[in-house]
Design a protein around this motif. Structure first.
Motif, short mmCIF file in Angstrom:
data_model
loop_
_atom_site.label_atom_id
_atom_site.label_comp_id
_atom_site.label_asym_id
_atom_site.label_seq_id
_atom_site.Cartn_x
_atom_site.Cartn_y
_atom_site.Cartn_z
N LEU A 65 0.84 -1.20 0.00
CA LEU A 65 0.00 0.00 0.00
C LEU A 65 0.87 1.25 0.00
O LEU A 65 0.62 2.21 -0.73
CB LEU A 65 -0.90 -0.02 1.24
N PHE A 66 1.94 1.20 0.81
CA PHE A 66 2.87 2.32 0.86
C PHE A 66 3.55 2.52 -0.48
O PHE A 66 3.65 3.66 -0.99
CB PHE A 66 3.91 2.08 1.96
N VAL A 67 4.00 1.42 -1.09
CA VAL A 67 4.67 1.51 -2.39
C VAL A 67 3.71 2.07 -3.44
O VAL A 67 4.08 2.95 -4.23
CB VAL A 67 5.20 0.13 -2.84
N LEU A 68 2.46 1.61 -3.43
CA LEU A 68 1.48 2.09 -4.40
C LEU A 68 1.22 3.58 -4.22
O LEU A 68 1.14 4.33 -5.19
CB LEU A 68 0.17 1.30 -4.28
N SER A 69 1.10 4.03 -2.96
CA SER A 69 0.91 5.46 -2.71
C SER A 69 2.10 6.25 -3.24
O SER A 69 1.94 7.26 -3.94
CB SER A 69 0.75 5.72 -1.21
N ALA A 70 3.30 5.79 -2.89
CA ALA A 70 4.51 6.48 -3.34
C ALA A 70 4.54 6.57 -4.86
O ALA A 70 4.90 7.61 -5.43
CB ALA A 70 5.75 5.74 -2.83
N VAL A 71 4.13 5.48 -5.50
CA VAL A 71 4.19 5.39 -6.95
C VAL A 71 3.17 6.33 -7.60
O VAL A 71 3.45 6.95 -8.63
CB VAL A 71 3.99 3.90 -7.34
N VAL A 72 1.98 6.47 -6.99
CA VAL A 72 0.96 7.38 -7.53
C VAL A 72 1.44 8.82 -7.39
O VAL A 72 1.38 9.62 -8.33
CB VAL A 72 -0.39 7.18 -6.81
N LEU A 91 15.58 17.91 -13.95
CA LEU A 91 14.74 17.73 -12.77
C LEU A 91 14.12 16.34 -12.77
O LEU A 91 14.06 15.67 -11.74
CB LEU A 91 13.65 18.82 -12.71
N GLY A 92 13.66 15.90 -13.94
CA GLY A 92 13.08 14.56 -14.06
C GLY A 92 14.08 13.48 -13.68
O GLY A 92 13.74 12.51 -13.00
N LYS A 93 15.33 13.67 -14.12
CA LYS A 93 16.37 12.70 -13.78
C LYS A 93 16.68 12.70 -12.29
O LYS A 93 16.97 11.66 -11.71
CB LYS A 93 17.63 12.99 -14.60
N PHE A 94 16.60 13.88 -11.70
CA PHE A 94 16.83 13.98 -10.26
C PHE A 94 15.75 13.21 -9.51
O PHE A 94 16.04 12.43 -8.60
CB PHE A 94 16.84 15.45 -9.83
N ILE A 95 14.49 13.43 -9.91
CA ILE A 95 13.38 12.71 -9.26
C ILE A 95 13.51 11.21 -9.51
O ILE A 95 13.30 10.39 -8.61
CB ILE A 95 12.03 13.26 -9.77
N ALA A 96 13.88 10.84 -10.75
CA ALA A 96 14.07 9.43 -11.07
C ALA A 96 15.13 8.80 -10.17
O ALA A 96 14.96 7.68 -9.66
CB ALA A 96 14.46 9.26 -12.54
N SER A 97 16.24 9.55 -9.94
CA SER A 97 17.31 9.05 -9.07
C SER A 97 16.77 8.79 -7.67
O SER A 97 17.09 7.79 -7.03
CB SER A 97 18.46 10.06 -9.00
N PHE A 98 15.94 9.74 -7.21
CA PHE A 98 15.34 9.58 -5.88
C PHE A 98 14.49 8.31 -5.82
O PHE A 98 14.57 7.52 -4.88
CB PHE A 98 14.51 10.81 -5.54
N ILE A 99 13.65 8.09 -6.86
CA ILE A 99 12.78 6.91 -6.89
C ILE A 99 13.62 5.63 -6.89
O ILE A 99 13.33 4.67 -6.18
CB ILE A 99 11.85 6.94 -8.12
N MET A 100 14.71 5.63 -7.69
CA MET A 100 15.57 4.44 -7.76
C MET A 100 16.17 4.12 -6.40
O MET A 100 16.14 2.97 -5.96
CB MET A 100 16.71 4.70 -8.74
N LEU A 101 16.75 5.15 -5.74
CA LEU A 101 17.36 4.92 -4.44
C LEU A 101 16.31 4.47 -3.43
O LEU A 101 16.57 3.62 -2.57
CB LEU A 101 18.09 6.18 -3.96
N LEU A 102 15.11 5.03 -3.54
CA LEU A 102 14.01 4.62 -2.66
C LEU A 102 13.71 3.14 -2.87
O LEU A 102 13.64 2.36 -1.92
CB LEU A 102 12.77 5.47 -2.95
N GLY A 103 13.54 2.76 -4.13
CA GLY A 103 13.23 1.37 -4.45
C GLY A 103 14.34 0.43 -4.04
O GLY A 103 14.08 -0.68 -3.55
N TYR A 104 15.58 0.90 -4.20
CA TYR A 104 16.75 0.09 -3.83
C TYR A 104 16.79 -0.12 -2.32
O TYR A 104 17.20 -1.18 -1.86
CB TYR A 104 17.99 0.82 -4.31
N GLY A 105 16.37 0.91 -1.59
CA GLY A 105 16.43 0.82 -0.13
C GLY A 105 15.27 0.05 0.48
O GLY A 105 15.47 -0.79 1.36
N ILE A 106 14.04 0.30 0.00
CA ILE A 106 12.88 -0.27 0.69
C ILE A 106 12.66 -1.74 0.35
O ILE A 106 11.83 -2.39 0.98
CB ILE A 106 11.59 0.53 0.41
N ILE A 107 13.42 -2.29 -0.62
CA ILE A 107 13.35 -3.74 -0.85
C ILE A 107 13.70 -4.47 0.45
O ILE A 107 13.29 -5.61 0.67
CB ILE A 107 14.32 -4.16 -1.98
N ALA A 108 14.45 -3.77 1.32
CA ALA A 108 14.84 -4.37 2.60
C ALA A 108 13.63 -4.68 3.48
O ALA A 108 13.68 -5.60 4.29
CB ALA A 108 15.79 -3.43 3.34
#
Lengths: 277, 277, 277, 277
Positions: free
Chosen positions: C163-170, C214-231
């Motif tokens: 649910l958290f991932v879906l919210s973040a993704v929306v 700016l889009g690449k910056f946000i994309a980097s943030f999403i990637m690091l988020l996804g990389y981290g929360i897999i934990a």
């Protein structure tokens, strides 16, 4: 934690004071110094990074150059101050931190020497070395020690794992090279091994991708292998961290007899001297 | 670990000495042999890999060929020495290591026999088999045993997991094949299953990607599924490793007084009754 | 495990025997039946998959059709035998397994009925439904129970995570839609959310990729988020598995007084009746 | 859990009743309110998302507009009711939840004010802010508390890890910029750092990919690094969760006889001294 008395046999009081500010972060002045330094390092790295963007360089190149020399000046002064106030300057100069601190300022001066030459690429390369200033952040990573114990304990097991991955990647890369061949982008074994690494680590650029059914079958095998064996380093690190956390957490109650700590929760007697806890 | 006495009933002392050097790594000579062999294996693999690059082959092809025959010679001598000094040559020849050692030298000789034929591709394939020399590295993987216990214990559970992933991939691949169809690159079910594997393992080449909204919705589901279930093999392996580490770590020495176990390595007194261990 | 006495009140002995073969796997005949059925299911799925490849369909289409009707016949007979030998046929028919078994044969017959019609797409769709036979493998997944306990315990926590991932993704998809806009391929919010899922799960097709800084910056943030929360899901599942393994492993020593098991290693008294162990 | 008596000093009984429905979810009415609100939030977000698709906007734009104003009305009434029935309206208004609730309705009204202006992009941007309604789902995440304890404990260690990853990414991005250069798509350091993030997190879009052998070698190193260090945050979170689960599970009831804790949930007798709990 008790404040350790500053009864060091210092020659001059100002050097002692300077040492406290620069090398320790207990006092208010020391903290302010640390925070300022941290900000300077980060801003100087951002400046180097922005300067590499063609558009920004064309527009703000002058400002970046001024800022660059400002930071070089600041870091040079800081480096000299460190040399002055420390008791064994040579030891610091050849320590990892000392070399990193030097590497953060040398490239700018080198670029000054080479400015007459036309080798602009080398010139830029030298200036880019300034991003190594980022290593200076290690000054602030005292927290890392807890983690690094667990990671160091895992290193030996993880290197075996990496060796296994590298072997798998060389063998699978060679097989895919035979199966797909140069016409599908697999032009050589190193290229195919590169592709196998891209695949097994689940990166998947897609710049090279298998085209034949057999190649896709092998690729599927590599993907599932990579997807499965990620569990191994994770398991190693987690187990080591759990062990580190276990031996780290216990009651800080010291033995009343021998004063040693680290007893288990259910210990009724000191495991070192046998005295009742 | 105590040095096991070499009171083997050997026919000749030089064979005993050779056996010690080649098969054991306790002595200095044995270690030197192991390190040299390791270096030779790695260099020979690098040579095979570089030789597959068209440019390098054109320029340094001759050198690579000489090196190739040099390594083949060395490995042949080593193989014969192993056969001579071991007591049961046949057992070694048909062991996994023996077959790998043979596979590392046979292709070069085969290429000599077939040199008159025009089937260059097969010829190259035979030469590539030499990368299997990398398997010889297992000689050095005694460390791996600890890991392999945990991994072997997990194998059964992980194969169920892989079976589940394969089922999911077949079903989801078939659905996406119906939804997207051949016009969007999903030309057949095997192709769609390949795409599903690329997606569920989070590799994501992008050579095939869904184009319809429904296809993208299903793709999103597969991605989130793959992102979530990676936790399962990781959990299995971590749990097994924690169990292995637990049963591996504590000395099994029981307290002579109360008989309880589970004492730390550095414990000198029983933590339950205080008796000396 | 004790052999449970087959004193069932059966009307005829052959039905009892048939039930034993089909529904139980203790006897040799039962095991042979299970293995044969498993092979048939897998082969029939492979046939459906290969039949979807245009080339293979053109060449071997006739053979695939014959095999298809052979498997349909076998599975129909097996389904009828199951209905005959079981005591409560209706309960089986409406159980999950019964419906799956029926779904594995119905599509073939449906394709026979619709063969006169010209709607080829529907026809193909019906035939493809046969891959759902893979669900029949659940007959063989009794091993999965141990895993499923841990997974079921984690489901509630993991759904919150999803649910958290879906919210973040929306939210992140909406932001990137505003930043990048339709000209860079982010044509709508659902499309951008799809891209955010592709990115946060580290799949990364590359069919859509940010073009602005700016889009690449946000994309980097999403990637690091996804990389981290897999934990997070990994941590949840691992913890639950460790708990399941713990409560599963303990000494099988039963209490001599009340006979219950599951005592801790350091227990000296039965935790249920207080008797000394 | 005992029903806490509603002996609050309320001015009017209907405000007390309304407070119970809106802010608490113990009663049937409160649960119904929560579920309805949850459905409304999700539907309104779906409407905003679908409205951004050009085709659907052209066809159903009118319906979306009506639905939009319906939801805005509902959420406005709900917001006012919350203000009325709470005892400290200002505290709610400036709480995180209050601001989110306000942000969910303000953009629609703002779009009404700006309707005469031609700035359609800003208009759309304002409307898009409504997806922040998704944050309102936090009302329903009481389950999250257990997870968040473990996650909060890990935050400090994970931020060090993120800092390490960011440093690695800046350094490796700078190196690859020097190696590959602008001609291969690595146009600036920020661009190269973006690529390094895409690679180390194993996302791998493939929009930028190394072309030179040295670049591919460095890329392989980054991939293997990213593949390996994913173990670190996973290990941190798993360890913290295991600790949280451990300290969460056992009843804190101490044995009345010997005073020791750590008994299982189903324990009726102390496992250390055998006394009844």
């Amino acid at each position: 934690m008790k404040q350790q008395p500053s009864t060091e046999p210092t020659a001059s009081s100002w050097r002692s004071r300077l040492h406290e500010i620069i090398f320790e972060s207990n006092s208010d002045a020391g903290k302010a110094f640390d925070v300022t330094l941290l900000a300077f390092i980060i801003i100087s790295i951002v400046v180097v990074m922005l300067d590499s963007v063609a558009e920004l360089h064309a527009r703000y190149g002058r400002i970046f150059l001024i800022l660059e020399w400002f930071f070089t000046g600041v870091f040079t002064i800081e480096y000299l101050l460190r040399l002055i106030c420390i008791r064994k300057p040579w030891k610091y100069m050849f320590s990892v931190l000392g070399i990193i601190d030097l590497l953060a300022i040398v490239p700018s001066y080198l670029s000054f020497v080479y400015i007459g030459s036309q080798s602009l690429l080398v010139f830029r390369a030298l200036r880019l070395l300034r991003v190594f200033r980022i290593f200076r952040l290690v000054h602030f990573l005292s927290e890392m020690r807890f983690l690094s114990v667990a990671i160091l304990n895992s290193i030996r097991k993880i290197s075996i794992f990496i060796l296994f991955v590298l072997s798998a990647v060389v063998i699978l890369g060679s097989i895919i090279y035979l199966v797909e061949g140069p016409s599908n982008g697999f032009t050589s074994i190193p290229q195919s091994v590169y592709w196998a690494i891209v695949t097994i680590t689940t990166v998947g650029y897609g710049d090279i991708a298998p085209a034949t059914p057999l190649g896709k079958f092998i690729a599927s095998f590599i993907m599932l292998l990579g997807y499965g064996i990620i569990a191994v380093p994770t398991g190693i690190v987690t187990t080591e961290m759990a062990l580190a956390a276990k031996s780290h957490k216990p009651h800080t109650d010291a033995c009343p007899s021998c004063g040693r700590e680290g007893h288990d929760h259910d210990a009724r007697f000191c495991k070192y001297c046998g005295a009742q806890l």
